[in-house]
Design a protein around this motif. Structure first.
Motif, PDB file in Angstrom:
ATOM      1  N   ARG A   1       0.847  -1.189   0.000  1.00 26.38           N
ATOM      2  CA  ARG A   1       0.000   0.000   0.000  1.00 26.38           C
ATOM      3  C   ARG A   1       0.888   1.246   0.000  1.00 26.38           C
ATOM      4  N   LEU A   2       0.510   2.220  -0.803  1.00 36.21           N
ATOM      5  CA  LEU A   2       1.197   3.501  -0.857  1.00 36.21           C
ATOM      6  C   LEU A   2       0.354   4.499  -0.076  1.00 36.21           C
ATOM      7  N   ILE A   3       0.948   5.138   0.914  1.00 33.21           N
ATOM      8  CA  ILE A   3       0.183   6.010   1.797  1.00 33.21           C
ATOM      9  C   ILE A   3       0.882   7.352   1.970  1.00 33.21           C
ATOM     10  N   GLN A   4       0.093   8.326   2.344  1.00 26.66           N
ATOM     11  CA  GLN A   4       0.604   9.648   2.687  1.00 26.66           C
ATOM     12  C   GLN A   4       0.118   9.979   4.089  1.00 26.66           C
ATOM     13  N   LEU A   5       1.003  10.549   4.891  1.00 28.64           N
ATOM     14  CA  LEU A   5       0.657  10.907   6.262  1.00 28.64           C
ATOM     15  C   LEU A   5       0.566  12.420   6.393  1.00 28.64           C
ATOM     16  N   SER A   6      -0.490  12.880   7.056  1.00 32.09           N
ATOM     17  CA  SER A   6      -0.637  14.301   7.336  1.00 32.09           C
ATOM     18  C   SER A   6       0.297  14.683   8.478  1.00 32.09           C
TER      19      SER A   6
ATOM     20  N   GLU B   1      -3.546   8.893   8.107  1.00 34.29           N
ATOM     21  CA  GLU B   1      -3.120   8.123   6.936  1.00 34.29           C
ATOM     22  C   GLU B   1      -4.124   8.249   5.795  1.00 34.29           C
ATOM     23  N   THR B   2      -3.613   8.549   4.608  1.00 35.09           N
ATOM     24  CA  THR B   2      -4.424   8.539   3.396  1.00 35.09           C
ATOM     25  C   THR B   2      -3.860   7.483   2.455  1.00 35.09           C
ATOM     26  N   ILE B   3      -4.670   6.507   2.072  1.00 30.41           N
ATOM     27  CA  ILE B   3      -4.225   5.462   1.151  1.00 30.41           C
ATOM     28  C   ILE B   3      -4.343   5.990  -0.272  1.00 30.41           C
ATOM     29  N   LEU B   4      -3.236   5.979  -0.993  1.00 34.17           N
ATOM     30  CA  LEU B   4      -3.222   6.459  -2.368  1.00 34.17           C
ATOM     31  C   LEU B   4      -3.389   5.335  -3.378  1.00 34.17           C
ATOM     32  N   TRP B   5      -2.842   4.159  -3.075  1.00 36.36           N
ATOM     33  CA  TRP B   5      -2.824   3.095  -4.078  1.00 36.36           C
ATOM     34  C   TRP B   5      -2.469   1.770  -3.426  1.00 36.36           C
ATOM     35  N   PHE B   6      -2.900   0.679  -4.031  1.00 37.87           N
ATOM     36  CA  PHE B   6      -2.449  -0.662  -3.680  1.00 37.87           C
ATOM     37  C   PHE B   6      -1.722  -1.243  -4.884  1.00 37.87           C
ATOM     38  N   ASN B   7      -0.598  -1.898  -4.655  1.00 35.35           N
ATOM     39  CA  ASN B   7       0.139  -2.582  -5.720  1.00 35.35           C
ATOM     40  C   ASN B   7       0.064  -4.084  -5.506  1.00 35.35           C
ATOM     41  N   PHE B   8      -0.343  -4.803  -6.554  1.00 34.80           N
ATOM     42  CA  PHE B   8      -0.553  -6.243  -6.501  1.00 34.80           C
ATOM     43  C   PHE B   8       0.542  -6.967  -7.291  1.00 34.80           C
ATOM     44  N   PRO B   9       0.588  -8.333  -7.216  1.00 34.42           N
ATOM     45  CA  PRO B   9       1.658  -9.078  -7.894  1.00 34.42           C
ATOM     46  C   PRO B   9       1.837  -8.698  -9.359  1.00 34.42           C
TER      47      PRO B   9
ATOM     48  N   GLU C   1       2.955  -5.801 -10.414  1.00 30.55           N
ATOM     49  CA  GLU C   1       2.892  -4.354 -10.632  1.00 30.55           C
ATOM     50  C   GLU C   1       4.208  -3.674 -10.266  1.00 30.55           C
ATOM     51  N   ILE C   2       4.526  -2.651 -11.035  1.00 30.99           N
ATOM     52  CA  ILE C   2       5.740  -1.867 -10.819  1.00 30.99           C
ATOM     53  C   ILE C   2       5.373  -0.577 -10.087  1.00 30.99           C
ATOM     54  N   PHE C   3       6.250  -0.118  -9.204  1.00 30.85           N
ATOM     55  CA  PHE C   3       5.993   1.128  -8.483  1.00 30.85           C
ATOM     56  C   PHE C   3       7.322   1.721  -8.012  1.00 30.85           C
ATOM     57  N   GLY C   4       7.246   2.960  -7.522  1.00 31.17           N
ATOM     58  CA  GLY C   4       8.449   3.640  -7.063  1.00 31.17           C
ATOM     59  C   GLY C   4       9.135   4.439  -8.152  1.00 31.17           C
ATOM     60  N   MET C   5       8.436   4.654  -9.283  1.00 33.80           N
ATOM     61  CA  MET C   5       9.051   5.355 -10.414  1.00 33.80           C
ATOM     62  C   MET C   5       8.881   6.866 -10.360  1.00 33.80           C
ATOM     63  N   ALA C   6       7.924   7.359  -9.558  1.00 37.50           N
ATOM     64  CA  ALA C   6       7.521   8.763  -9.646  1.00 37.50           C
ATOM     65  C   ALA C   6       8.689   9.731  -9.459  1.00 37.50           C
ATOM     66  N   GLU C   7       9.560   9.473  -8.469  1.00 34.91           N
ATOM     67  CA  GLU C   7      10.663  10.388  -8.206  1.00 34.91           C
ATOM     68  C   GLU C   7      11.990   9.884  -8.775  1.00 34.91           C
ATOM     69  N   LEU C   8      11.917   8.824  -9.577  1.00 36.12           N
ATOM     70  CA  LEU C   8      13.139   8.125  -9.977  1.00 36.12           C
ATOM     71  C   LEU C   8      14.100   9.025 -10.748  1.00 36.12           C
ATOM     72  N   TRP C   9      13.580   9.803 -11.697  1.00 40.35           N
ATOM     73  CA  TRP C   9      14.452  10.600 -12.552  1.00 40.35           C
ATOM     74  C   TRP C   9      14.618  12.029 -12.059  1.00 40.35           C
ATOM     75  N   SER C  10      13.689  12.509 -11.260  1.00 42.65           N
ATOM     76  CA  SER C  10      13.816  13.876 -10.745  1.00 42.65           C
ATOM     77  C   SER C  10      14.866  13.967  -9.646  1.00 42.65           C
TER      78      SER C  10
ATOM     79  N   ALA D   1       5.711   3.456   1.463  1.00 41.35           N
ATOM     80  CA  ALA D   1       5.311   2.166   0.895  1.00 41.35           C
ATOM     81  C   ALA D   1       5.358   1.126   2.005  1.00 41.35           C
ATOM     82  N   VAL D   2       4.215   0.502   2.292  1.00 42.02           N
ATOM     83  CA  VAL D   2       4.083  -0.401   3.439  1.00 42.02           C
ATOM     84  C   VAL D   2       3.478  -1.731   2.977  1.00 42.02           C
ATOM     85  N   ALA D   3       4.013  -2.828   3.487  1.00 44.47           N
ATOM     86  CA  ALA D   3       3.473  -4.148   3.154  1.00 44.47           C
ATOM     87  C   ALA D   3       2.100  -4.318   3.808  1.00 44.47           C
ATOM     88  N   ASN D   4       1.103  -4.630   3.003  1.00 50.22           N
ATOM     89  CA  ASN D   4      -0.251  -4.828   3.523  1.00 50.22           C
ATOM     90  C   ASN D   4      -0.404  -6.204   4.174  1.00 50.22           C
ATOM     91  N   GLU D   5       0.517  -7.091   3.861  1.00 52.80           N
ATOM     92  CA  GLU D   5       0.556  -8.469   4.352  1.00 52.80           C
ATOM     93  C   GLU D   5       1.973  -8.958   4.095  1.00 52.80           C
TER      94      GLU D   5
END
Length: 257
Positions: free
Chosen positions: A79-84, A89-97, A99-108, A116-120
């Motif tokens: 789960r991808l979350i943002q904390l105030s 906690e605000t849940i932004l997205w869930f990533n499943f088997p 799926e790729i993630f972590g790209m948003a800030e990769l090049w900037s 990013a937190v393990a839901n299980e």
């Protein structure tokens, strides 16, 4: 390293008049990136990756961390979350088997903006930024697929925001359950699935659902109690089964169930 075999998310059509509901964007946003690659591309990508094991609720990265890696889910869920500032906690997205993630800030090069937190209990492939950049340079078609995933997520999040103002809570819950049922359809339900039922094979608390659809936890609890009472959904081993998919489809099409 042998490539893992991932279930491919399958879009679940809501009906012939549901073309504007955003299901294509939702399915593309949750695309199984690894399984979409050619065997040679998979071999090349996994050759520069390492496998990480995460316990439930453990952090893969935190806001403020350096964006040194991109990740692909092997099994489990992230789960991808943002904390105030107050810790809400605000849940932004869930990533499943797959799926790729972590790209948003990769090049900037900017710091991570979310957690990013393990839901299980979850396993992920971790690929260093320089290795992933080199991989995309060698495989331009894979680069286009990664761009497509990011674009679909932006469109999908935009539709989700629009739904917060246009849909009532029951409709938002129906859409959430139907979409997660489609995304998790490739994962076997340990409790079994009677004919006609759809399994939402992901652990979601009422607070999780409230965060995802922009409602209060009490409102979500009351709405789910109503859906259980009329036999539309039921809870099985800490997850949901949609007993009457047609009832939820009619809600999403604006009809009277």
């Amino acid at each position: 390293m042998n490539p893992a075999v991932f279930p491919t998310p399958i879009g679940f059509p809501l009906g012939p008049d549901a073309n504007d509901d955003g299901d294509v964007d939702w399915s593309n946003a949750h695309a199984n990136f690894l399984s979409s690659l050619h065997p040679g591309e998979i071999k090349d990508l996994l050759a520069c990756s390492r496998r990480l094991d995460l316990k439930s609720r453990s952090h893969l990265f935190r806001a403020g961390d350096r964006p040194d890696n991109v990740y692909i889910v092997v099994n489990g869920c992230i789960r991808l979350i943002q904390l105030s500032p107050g810790g809400k906690e605000t849940i932004l997205w869930f990533n499943f088997p797959g799926e790729i993630f972590g790209m948003a800030e990769l090049w900037s090069g900017n710091q991570r903006q979310i957690h990013a937190v393990a839901n299980e209990p979850t396993q992920v492939y971790s690929i260093r930024r320089q290795d992933f950049t080199a991989f995309l340079g060698r495989h331009p078609e894979a680069a286009m697929k990664a761009i497509g995933v990011l674009s679909a997520r932006v469109r999908s999040l935009g539709r989700m925001l629009a739904g917060l103002t246009s849909d009532n809570v029951e409709t938002r819950i129906a859409r959430l359950l139907m979409r997660f049922a489609a995304i998790s359809s490739g994962t076997r339900c340990t409790a079994g699935e009677p004919d006609g039922e759809l399994c939402v094979n992901i652990r979601l608390t009422h607070q999780d659902m409230a965060n995802l659809i922009g409602a209060s936890r009490q409102t979500v609890t009351t709405t789910l109690a109503h859906l259980r009472k009329i036999g539309a959904v039921r809870t099985v081993s800490q997850h949901f089964h949609i007993v009457q998919p047609e009832h939820l489809r009619q809600l999403l099409q604006g009809g009277t169930p």
